[in-house]
Design a protein around this motif. Structure first.
Motif, short mmCIF file in Angstrom:
data_model
loop_
_atom_site.label_atom_id
_atom_site.label_comp_id
_atom_site.label_asym_id
_atom_site.label_seq_id
_atom_site.Cartn_x
_atom_site.Cartn_y
_atom_site.Cartn_z
N THR A 31 2.97 3.41 9.86
CA THR A 31 2.30 4.67 9.49
C THR A 31 2.22 5.61 10.69
N LYS A 91 0.84 -1.18 0.00
CA LYS A 91 0.00 0.00 0.00
C LYS A 91 0.88 1.24 0.00
N GLU A 92 0.37 2.25 -0.60
CA GLU A 92 1.10 3.51 -0.64
C GLU A 92 0.30 4.57 0.10
N LEU A 93 1.01 5.32 0.92
CA LEU A 93 0.39 6.48 1.55
C LEU A 93 0.99 7.71 0.86
N ARG A 94 0.14 8.49 0.26
CA ARG A 94 0.63 9.66 -0.49
C ARG A 94 0.22 10.94 0.24
N LEU A 150 -4.10 13.65 1.98
CA LEU A 150 -3.42 12.35 1.96
C LEU A 150 -4.37 11.31 1.38
N ASP A 151 -3.79 10.33 0.71
CA ASP A 151 -4.62 9.18 0.29
C ASP A 151 -3.77 7.93 0.24
N THR A 152 -4.42 6.79 0.28
CA THR A 152 -3.67 5.54 0.21
C THR A 152 -4.12 4.78 -1.03
#
Lengths: 328, 257
Positions: A292, A248-251, A309-311
């Protein structure tokens, strides 16, 4: 990397598979070396369960078509053994081939035959007595009924593809191989084909499809196998695979541009994108601690602010690229 | 092992091949008949009227067996070779290879259909000849047998060519440049006894001589070569062709990788 989960047997001895259903096709220690010396397949072990949709993914030249061709009897194996519903595909070829339908990748048809004749021919060739009712049902299901008396040469590419599917279904096979069924097919037709495959699965047909469209495997398959350089590098349930390998990416969209990642944050798996305006944190959803909370605490401490922010869950495509990348 | 035949499969191949004949009726039937008619007019009626009888048979009648053989041989080879070459060329052979049919059934279907066409063609030419010449057949049963065995043998030969050839040029090459000259030089239009000794001896290496000689014997009771030898040679060709086809399927030559 080779992921071997409970569903895959390492050898031939493991019969625990039967708790999940018998195998429709079982390949063991299969190798193929072409006359020129090219090793197309090396030590393939694979079990396809009855009633599932199995997607075989792989880049061009990985050995997908060779594997299918050997199972169907078009190419001779160099070594190894294959059974279909328990019968050896070489020794009991009459039994196994009558159960298998194959839709080839290339649009190879008898241009001057009519749709009706070519589909009826296939049924006979596969040893079934003529049945106009069954042929009619197949042609109607594939929206070919209106064109049943047309010569194949007059049909569009999408229709020819459907004619090949009709031919493969004409003898009511239990196992259907679709080699790149949606290559060069438009979006609408692709959706239609997926619906058809799902319908077939409901009637109990086992479906093996090869594709290099990840989207297709993601949409259709119960299980996914990845083949690369003639070796099976991974076989997994689709959902388990997505979960297991899913990163997963947290942007974080930064409030102020960051020229470089501060040294204080070097302990986190971070990357800067978008000219220093987006900070990307990659984490493993299956890990005990994703990190996180710690990251957010560190950011707060360093007074790094972000506006949004989004994942994002990685897609099968990302997984595929990483698996194939690592295996080659 | 299971020795039951896939009769539906065999029937499908045979009928598929026969259907191709109807689609190409002009090429398959009309054109050989027209060609043969021209031979009858030119050699039989025009030139033939000036030629004396050969072995007590008028020249026009004498050439009938040779003309039938000429068509049967070339058509058997080209039909059978085209029949198996086309699916290899278009790629539809995948279906044949993945079908529950044995190699025996495949050969029976393709060769059977090609031989059927040639035999029918032979009879059509025989009937056409009747319009131009009066003839009688001394040994009708032997005539039919020789016709059938020849059609089957050369259809097998064509099947081999169709598998061996990797382009259409090679496919045309054999009927045009091998079968036709051998037939012309094999005594279609003359008795090999008319040749000088050297050429006569050389001609005996031409396999077609035996076919034509035996076939003519079944019509008029006279032959260039003793009938027993002719029949032995015909059976030998048949055996060789069967042997090669058997080898093709055993090794998968040009069929399977």
């Amino acid at each position: 990397m080779t992921v071997q989960n409970d569903g895959i047997r390492a050898g031939t001895a493991d019969k625990s598979l039967n708790s999940e259903g018998e195998s429709a096709v079982s390949v063991s220690k299969l190798s193929k070396v072409y006359a020129g010396g090219h090793a197309a397949l090396t030590d393939i072990d694979l079990d396809i369960r009855k009633g599932e949709i199995f997607a075989l993914l792989g880049p061009n030249g990985a050995g997908k078509t060779t594997l299918i061709s050997i199972i169907c009897g078009i190419v001779n194996p160099t070594s190894g053994r294959i059974t279909a519903c328990g019968d050896d595909v070489v020794r009991d070829y009459r039994k196994t081939r009558a159960r298998i339908g194959l839709v080839p990748q290339e649009l190879t048809t008898d241009a001057f035959e009519t749709v009706w004749n070519t589909v009826s021919f296939s049924r006979g060739l596969f040893g079934k007595k003529p049945s106009p009712a069954i042929i009619e049902r197949i042609l109607r299901d594939l929206s070919l009924w209106d064109r049943k008396d047309s010569k194949i040469i007059t049909l569009s590419g999408g229709m020819k593809r459907r004619v090949l599917i009709a031919k493969a279904l004409s003898h009511e096979p239990e196992i259907l191989f679709l080699d790149e069924p949606t290559a060069g097919v438009d979006v609408e037709l692709r959706r239609g084909m997926w619906d058809m495959v799902r319908k077939l699965q409901k009637t109990g047909v086992t479906i093996i499809l090869t594709t290099h469209y990840i989207e297709e495997a993601e949409e259709m398959a119960d299980r996914i196998g990845v083949i690369n350089g003639g070796r099976i590098v991974l076989v997994e349930d689709k959902t388990a695979l997505m979960k297991k390998l899913g990163k997963k990416e947290l942007r974080l969209n930064l409030h102020t541009t960051m020229p470089a990642i501060p040294a204080e944050l070097s302990g986190h798996a971070l990357a800067l994108e978008d000219d220093g305006n987006t900070l990307v944190f990659t984490f493993d959803t299956t890990a005990e601690r994703t990190g996180t909370t710690r990251l957010l605490a560190d950011l707060d401490r360093l007074e790094i602010r972000f506006s949004d922010l989004d994942t994002r869950q990685s897609s099968l495509e990302d997984i595929f690229v990483s698996v194939v990348g690592q295996s080659s | 092992m299971n020795f039951r035949m896939n009769m539906h499969g065999l029937r499908a191949i045979y009928l598929f091949e026969m259907a191709r004949t109807w689609r190409t009726l002009f090429q398959s039937v009309v054109s050989p008949v027209v060609t043969t008619t021209l031979y009858f007019i030119v050699f039989g009626a025009a030139i033939g009227s000036r030629i004396t009888e050969i072995n007590g048979v008028t020249f026009a009648a004498f050439i009938i067996p040779g003309l039938i053989m000429l068509s049967v041989l070339t058509e058997s080879v080209s039909n059978a070779s085209f029949g198996i070459h086309l699916p290899r060329f278009t790629g539809t052979i995948y279906e044949l290879l993945s079908a529950p049919v044995s190699s025996f059934e495949v050969v029976l279907g393709y060769v059977g259909a090609a031989a059927t066409k040639s035999i029918v063609l032979g009879f059509i030419i025989l009937a056409t000849a009747r319009i131009f010449v009066d003839y009688n057949i001394a040994h009708p049963m032997a005539m039919v047998c020789i016709l059938v065995v020849t059609a089957v043998t050369f259809s097998l030969f064509g099947f081999i060519i169709g598998i061996w050839a990797d382009n259409f040029e090679k496919l045309q090459f054999v009927p045009m440049l091998v079968i036709t000259p051998l037939t012309f030089l094999g005594g279609s239009f003359y008795s090999i006894d008319m040749l000088p000794t050297f050429w006569r001896t050389l001609t005996l290496f031409n396999p077609v001589v035996y076919l034509i000689s035996a076939f003519r014997w079944s019509f008029y009771g006279t032959a260039d070569v003793p009938v027993g030898i002719s029949i032995a040679m015909i059976v030998l060709f048949l055996a060789i062709c069967i042997g090669i086809v058997w080898w093709i399927f055993r090794t998968g030559y040009r069929l399977k990788n």
